[in-house]
Design a protein around this motif. Structure first.
Motif, PDB file in Angstrom:
ATOM      1  N   SER A 125       0.316  -5.020  -8.235  1.00 19.85           N
ATOM      2  CA  SER A 125      -0.953  -4.334  -8.502  1.00 19.85           C
ATOM      3  C   SER A 125      -1.433  -4.590  -9.924  1.00 19.85           C
ATOM      4  O   SER A 125      -2.181  -3.799 -10.489  1.00 19.85           O
ATOM      5  CB  SER A 125      -0.799  -2.825  -8.275  1.00 19.85           C
ATOM      6  OG  SER A 125       0.054  -2.240  -9.261  1.00 19.85           O
ATOM      7  N   GLU A 148       3.193  -1.846  -4.503  1.00 20.31           N
ATOM      8  CA  GLU A 148       3.595  -1.811  -5.906  1.00 20.31           C
ATOM      9  C   GLU A 148       4.978  -1.185  -6.035  1.00 20.31           C
ATOM     10  O   GLU A 148       5.206  -0.073  -5.575  1.00 20.31           O
ATOM     11  CB  GLU A 148       2.576  -1.029  -6.729  1.00 20.31           C
ATOM     12  CG  GLU A 148       3.005  -0.726  -8.158  1.00 20.31           C
ATOM     13  CD  GLU A 148       3.410  -1.972  -8.941  1.00 20.31           C
ATOM     14  OE1 GLU A 148       4.564  -1.994  -9.427  1.00 20.31           O
ATOM     15  OE2 GLU A 148       2.596  -2.912  -9.041  1.00 20.31           O
ATOM     16  N   PRO A 153       0.299   1.911 -11.092  1.00 20.81           N
ATOM     17  CA  PRO A 153      -0.240   0.575 -10.834  1.00 20.81           C
ATOM     18  C   PRO A 153      -0.699  -0.154 -12.091  1.00 20.81           C
ATOM     19  O   PRO A 153      -0.592   0.357 -13.198  1.00 20.81           O
ATOM     20  CB  PRO A 153      -1.456   0.901  -9.945  1.00 20.81           C
ATOM     21  CG  PRO A 153      -1.943   2.222 -10.474  1.00 20.81           C
ATOM     22  CD  PRO A 153      -0.692   2.973 -10.902  1.00 20.81           C
TER      23      PRO A 153
END
Length: 479
Positions: A125, A148, A153
């Motif tokens: 991400s 992720e 993220p």
């Protein structure tokens, strides 16, 4: 007065497409784009409309009459890119200034030959993943699921940018906006191989984009590199940025001198943070544990060592300007610049200016050149570094209780994907994963694992666009 691109430039080229007079170069379709240190505004063509200011995701473009004192050099830096006396030799040819402005790629909202819905998985991400998602979500059929491994993220945009570079960190605002799209789902704490296999993703989605970056360091392969007190600069970056993988990576700060081996932008970031006033860092989002450790630090000098001469320094001119004109105390030994057999450049001119300054008395950064690491000295922990003047047997020894290699990132093999060990990337052609020269159906890469660790955050925008364009073309062809 024309607008000016400053140090925070992330290179994502949003400003290029927003400009109505095509005065920002290099553009993504020009050869210099992939290697440029930043983008530049032509002062002779800029109409001062401010469209680029709105488009820039990191606030790097400012009106010339409002430029901060610490960024004033960038007025000349921008202008210098268009000031070649011989138009044929210009970095950006004169006639390129007068072309019609570039328009954003006009893609239809729906693609007739693409499945509806089109399910795409993205692994990672970070910036390349977010830009890829943004490209896909321009089409109403797209449904993107992002996997992720961490609990937060955005990868290096969150955990790799120095905490005192708040403008650059503001690109997270753009990624937050992308993440708010209802057709994008981000699954945090989701690790490929533990929670789901790559093969399962390939079965469940029309296509998979691997955007796992280049998460490992190039090793320092000299005697003593395994001693306590030697650790990668990357781990220090993760530590002061609160990366969950590096909470226990606090460096030994009980030494008066640290040596950073390598002189790219990451090396400058680490040196700057280790010598910064903790009270200034307190206003940033630096890890509170790191801030507490820095308040008790004994480090008074960080020597940043480059193997090659100053004319070949790996750090960019914008980063050097930020170092020279910011709050850091930086010094260069004039002897390091005395025998440079190379035409003067903006970078060399600034290094000469720094070398003429008085040697700082407080915590400082020294930029040293032409020194090749030979061994880390010490018994139970690092006590210094033995260096050779590059190309000779002349030795220089620096006492130091902390040695931080910063000699580059490298991708690591991905189970189930062909790996190019020489380049440290997943084997690919334009983002299409390839094995024995043939595309692997439904499998794509973007970012550093695609092209190697080069460019800036925004470089991933054009990189991801290329991958997504190929993905859409392939999906349409398989219908």
């Amino acid at each position: 007065m024309p607008h000016v691109v400053t140090q925070a430039c992330c290179g994502d080229a949003s400003c290029v497409y927003a400009c109505p007079v095509n005065c920002i170069h290099p553009t993504p379709d020009e050869p210099d784009f992939g290697i440029a240190e930043m983008l530049y505004i032509d002062p002779a063509t800029c109409v001062d409309c401010g469209a680029c200011v709105t488009a820039c995701p990191v606030g790097a473009i400012v009106p010339g009459h409002r430029i901060p004192e610490t960024q004033e050099r960038f007025t000349a830096v921008n202008a210098a890119r268009y000031a070649e006396p011989d138009p044929a030799a210009a970095r950006f040819p004169v006639d390129a200034r007068w072309r019609k402005p570039l328009a954003p790629v006009d893609r239809p909202k729906a693609l007739a030959d693409v499945p509806d819905p089109l399910h795409v998985a993205i692994v990672g991400s970070g910036p390349s993943a977010m830009y890829a998602a943004d490209e896909l979500l321009k089409h109403r059929q797209a449904r993107v699921t992002m996997f992720e491994r961490l609990s937060e993220p955005f990868g290096l945009a969150r955990f790799g940018v120095a905490p005192d570079h708040q403008s650059t960190r503001s690109v997270v605002n753009l990624f937050n906006a992308i993440a708010g799209d209802p057709q994008l789902e981000i699954l945090l704490n989701s690790e490929i191989g533990r929670d789901v296999t790559l093969e399962q993703l390939r079965e469940q989605f029309h296509a998979v984009i691997w955007a796992g970056g280049a998460p490992t360091d190039r090793p320092l392969e000299i005697p003593g590199a395994d001693l306590p007190g030697v650790q990668s600069a990357t781990s220090v970056v993760g530590w002061y940025n609160g990366h969950p993988d590096f909470t226990d990576a606090a460096p030994a700060l009980d030494t008066e001198r640290a040596v950073v081996i390598g002189n790219g932008n990451v090396a400058l970031d680490v040196a700057r943070i280790l010598t910064s006033d903790p009270d200034r860092l307190a206003a940033t989002d630096i890890s509170r544990d790191a801030l507490a450790a820095l308040r008790g630090s004994a480090v008074r000098e960080v020597v940043v060592v480059g193997r090659r001469g100053p004319e070949h320094a790996a750090f960019t001119l914008p980063e050097l300007i930020g170092l020279a004109d910011g709050p850091a105390h930086v010094w260069v030994d004039p002897a390091d610049l005395a025998h440079v057999d190379h035409p003067d450049s903006e970078k060399l001119a600034l290094l000469r200016e720094i070398s003429a300054r008085p040697r700082p008395s407080g915590p400082r950064i020294r930029l040293a050149f032409g020194l090749t690491p030979d061994r880390v000295c010490g018994d139970r922990r690092a006590a210094g570094v033995r260096l050779l003047r590059t190309g000779t047997d002349d030795a220089v020894e620096l006492t130091a209780g902390l040695v931080l290699p910063a000699i580059g990132y490298r991708g690591r093999p991905v189970p189930g994907l062909p790996f190019d060990a020489e380049r440290g990337t997943v084997a690919n052609l334009g983002g299409r994963v390839t094995e024995n020269g043939l595309p692997v159906p439904g499998m794509y890469v973007t970012g550093w694992i695609k092209r190697g660790p080069s460019g800036f955050i925004g470089t991933n925008k054009t990189d991801s666009r290329e991958t997504v364009d190929h993905l859409l073309a392939d999906v349409a062809a398989r219908r």
